[in-house]
Design an enzyme around this catalytic site. Structure first.
Site, short mmCIF file in Angstrom:
data_model
loop_
_atom_site.label_atom_id
_atom_site.label_comp_id
_atom_site.label_asym_id
_atom_site.label_seq_id
_atom_site.Cartn_x
_atom_site.Cartn_y
_atom_site.Cartn_z
N VAL A 92 9.69 56.66 62.22
CA VAL A 92 9.67 57.45 60.83
C VAL A 92 8.71 58.52 61.18
O VAL A 92 7.63 58.30 61.49
CB VAL A 92 9.19 56.16 59.66
CG1 VAL A 92 9.25 57.26 58.64
CG2 VAL A 92 10.03 55.06 59.72
N GLU A 93 9.16 59.75 61.34
CA GLU A 93 8.31 60.66 61.66
C GLU A 93 7.72 61.47 60.51
O GLU A 93 8.71 61.97 59.62
CB GLU A 93 9.04 61.88 62.61
CG GLU A 93 9.58 61.05 63.97
CD GLU A 93 9.77 62.00 64.90
OE1 GLU A 93 9.14 62.81 65.07
OE2 GLU A 93 10.91 61.80 65.66
N GLY A 94 6.67 61.87 60.34
CA GLY A 94 5.94 62.42 59.25
C GLY A 94 5.44 61.44 58.41
O GLY A 94 6.38 61.30 57.08
N ASN A 101 7.45 61.06 52.89
CA ASN A 101 8.53 61.03 53.40
C ASN A 101 9.38 59.81 52.95
O ASN A 101 9.19 58.71 52.62
CB ASN A 101 8.43 60.62 54.97
CG ASN A 101 9.86 60.45 55.81
OD1 ASN A 101 10.91 60.20 55.54
ND2 ASN A 101 9.53 61.05 57.19
N GLU A 197 10.19 66.41 71.33
CA GLU A 197 10.61 66.35 69.83
C GLU A 197 12.00 66.98 69.49
O GLU A 197 12.90 66.36 68.79
CB GLU A 197 9.63 67.29 69.25
CG GLU A 197 9.50 67.24 67.67
CD GLU A 197 9.22 65.94 67.10
OE1 GLU A 197 9.74 65.36 66.00
OE2 GLU A 197 8.26 65.33 67.67
#
Length: 483
Positions: A92-94, A101, A197
């Site tokens: 889970v990015e951010g 998010n 990324e």
């Protein structure tokens, strides 16, 4: 009737799409007596998100056609050496920013096991091509120089955008500072900053559309690694279970979902749509929503959008020989060949006592690795680990090499924003063609390449369709180029 912007690019896009969704004469076959309003092609995150949005708006007569035997798309767990690991989306990015998010509450609702990824100590965990760790002073200086370079390229991006200048690559911005990474340690850090990324190198990645990155600017800079037996894909199943019928075990039994249905042709006209699958079945509807990956449909090839390839290779050992504890989760390998097994992660917190390492490769290295036997990949990994930790390390007992690029239904892992494509062209890519609508992480305005991008794109695309189907607002307006 759609408003496409009236340019040659828009006209070309229409021609490409007409070629893809050709008006073919199908052989007569029986179609469903009561056709659905919408057929959704693909049951990944964006397809399921779109379907739920349609259902919530009262359009419940939908049909989801999924090419594989499961839902979830590129969110997919598998068994490796007795463990449940993610071969696709993993983070889970951010998280922990000003905005929430949307994936984060879903993960917490399901009580999935997540682990904060800590990259802060990489200066102490960067290894030479041969000879062990870099000394602290050398590593610190290289990371500080990289931070200064990133600060410069970000400021350059903001300035170019404010002046409405044409886009350039990240590499071009680095050249403006006369500081292009070239030594093994510089290339390893640069790979960590960008390829890790975006899954493609700075020379092909847009500057203005990636720096600063909306995911981290809006949602926060923290990343959480999902390592749970239920799998990250359980988020997609939970969304599906909110509008599809499931049995007591949680298995989807709803007839509106059809698995192993490979869509090969779509015919559309002013009166409706007919979808043909590989097994010869025909399905009629008023509209169709295509959520299949970019690699399969080739729509974005017009703008040089690549399906980038991101490969997480898992290796299991009889015992651990790498440092463990706080500040040791990630380590870099600086090789003279950029992108050669550069980023490693020990998974002691995620899988205690399992003795598992994860190494990430991307782009050309991913394609190369997919085409060779796993035994060769394991031998290469072992040589790299021997360079880092010495010759007397144990041989890996198991290896897992995902093959997203070779999979005919995916042809990659996620989209990357290329140089020169603006919001104008991006909006055209997302625009419907007649009764054919599009969704997927590659159509997300701000978050392409991310799970939350796929989820939000499904909602956005469904709302565009809802406006037409329920409110007769079928014109799709594209702002003029440069606005």
């Amino acid at each position: 009737m759609m408003i496409m912007g009236g340019t040659n690019i828009g006209a070309t896009l229409v021609m490409v799409l007409v070629a893809l969704f050709s008006l073919l004469s199908f052989e007569p076959m029986v179609v469903e007596a009561r056709p659905p309003t919408v057929i959704i092609v693909g049951a990944g995150m964006s397809g399921i998100s779109a379907a739920k949005t349609l259902s919530d708006a009262g359009i419940k007569d939908i049909l989801i056609l999924e090419a594989t035997d499961r839902i979830g798309g590129r969110m997919h767990k598998t068994q490796f050496a007795g463990l449940s690991v993610e071969i696709g989306a993993n983070w889970v990015e951010g998280v922990n920013g000003a905005e929430v998010n949307p994936i984060w509450p879903m993960v917490n609702k399901l009580k999935l096991k997540t682990f904060l990824s800590d990259y802060d100590n990489l200066t102490s965990n960067t290894y030479k091509q041969a000879g062990g760790l870099y000394d602290g002073a050398t590593s610190k200086a290289a990371f500080e120089a990289s931070d200064e370079l990133t600060e410069f390229t970000t400021k350059t991006s903001i300035s170019l955008t404010a002046q409405k200048k044409e886009d350039i690559s990240i590499l071009a911005a680095q050249r403006l500072k006369h500081q292009v990474p070239s030594t093994p340690i510089e290339m390893a850090i640069d790979y960590y900053n960008y390829d890790y990324e975006f899954a493609e190198p700075p020379r092909v990645t847009s500057l203005q559309n990636t720096e600063p990155l909306a995911t981290f600017a809006n949602f926060g800079e923290d990343l959480y690694f999902v390592a749970d037996p239920k799998g990250y894909e359980s988020v997609v199943y939970d969304i599906a279970g909110q509008f599809l019928t499931v049995d007591k075990t949680g298995k989807i039994t709803d007839p509106r979902l059809k698995l192993n249905k490979v869509v090969i042709e779509i015919q559309h006209s002013a009166s409706g749509v007919i979808v043909k699958t590989e097994d010869g079945s025909l399905y009629r509807s008023a509209y169709v929503m295509v959520s299949a990956s970019v690699g399969q449909w080739k729509i974005l090839a017009l703008y040089q959008f690549d399906m980038s390839v991101y490969t997480k290779i898992f290796l299991k050992f009889p015992y651990k020989f790498w440092p463990s504890g706080n500040g040791t989760e990630f380590f870099l390998y600086a090789h003279e060949k950029r992108g050669y097994y550069p980023i490693w992660q020990q998974l002691e917190r995620e899988y205690p006592g399992a003795n598992v390492l994860l190494v990430t490769v991307t782009d050309d290295e991913s394609r190369r690795v997919e085409q060779q036997p796993d035994s060769e990949t394991k031998a290469e990994c072992m040589k790299v680990l021997q360079d880092m930790f010495g010759k007397n390390i144990p041989e890996a007992t198991d290896i897992l090499v995902p093959r997203w690029w070779s999979n005919k239904f995916f042809k990659g892992t996620f989209s990357n924003w290329p140089i020169g494509v603006t919001r104008y062209e991006y909006d055209q890519i997302r625009a419907p063609v007649g009764r054919v609508y599009f969704t997927g992480e590659h159509t997300s305005e701000h978050y392409n390449g991310y799970v939350h991008g796929a989820y939000l794109a499904g909602i956005d695309s469904a709302n565009i369709l809802i406006n037409c189907a329920k409110r007769r607002m079928c014109k799709y307006h594209i702002m003029p180029k440069g606005t």
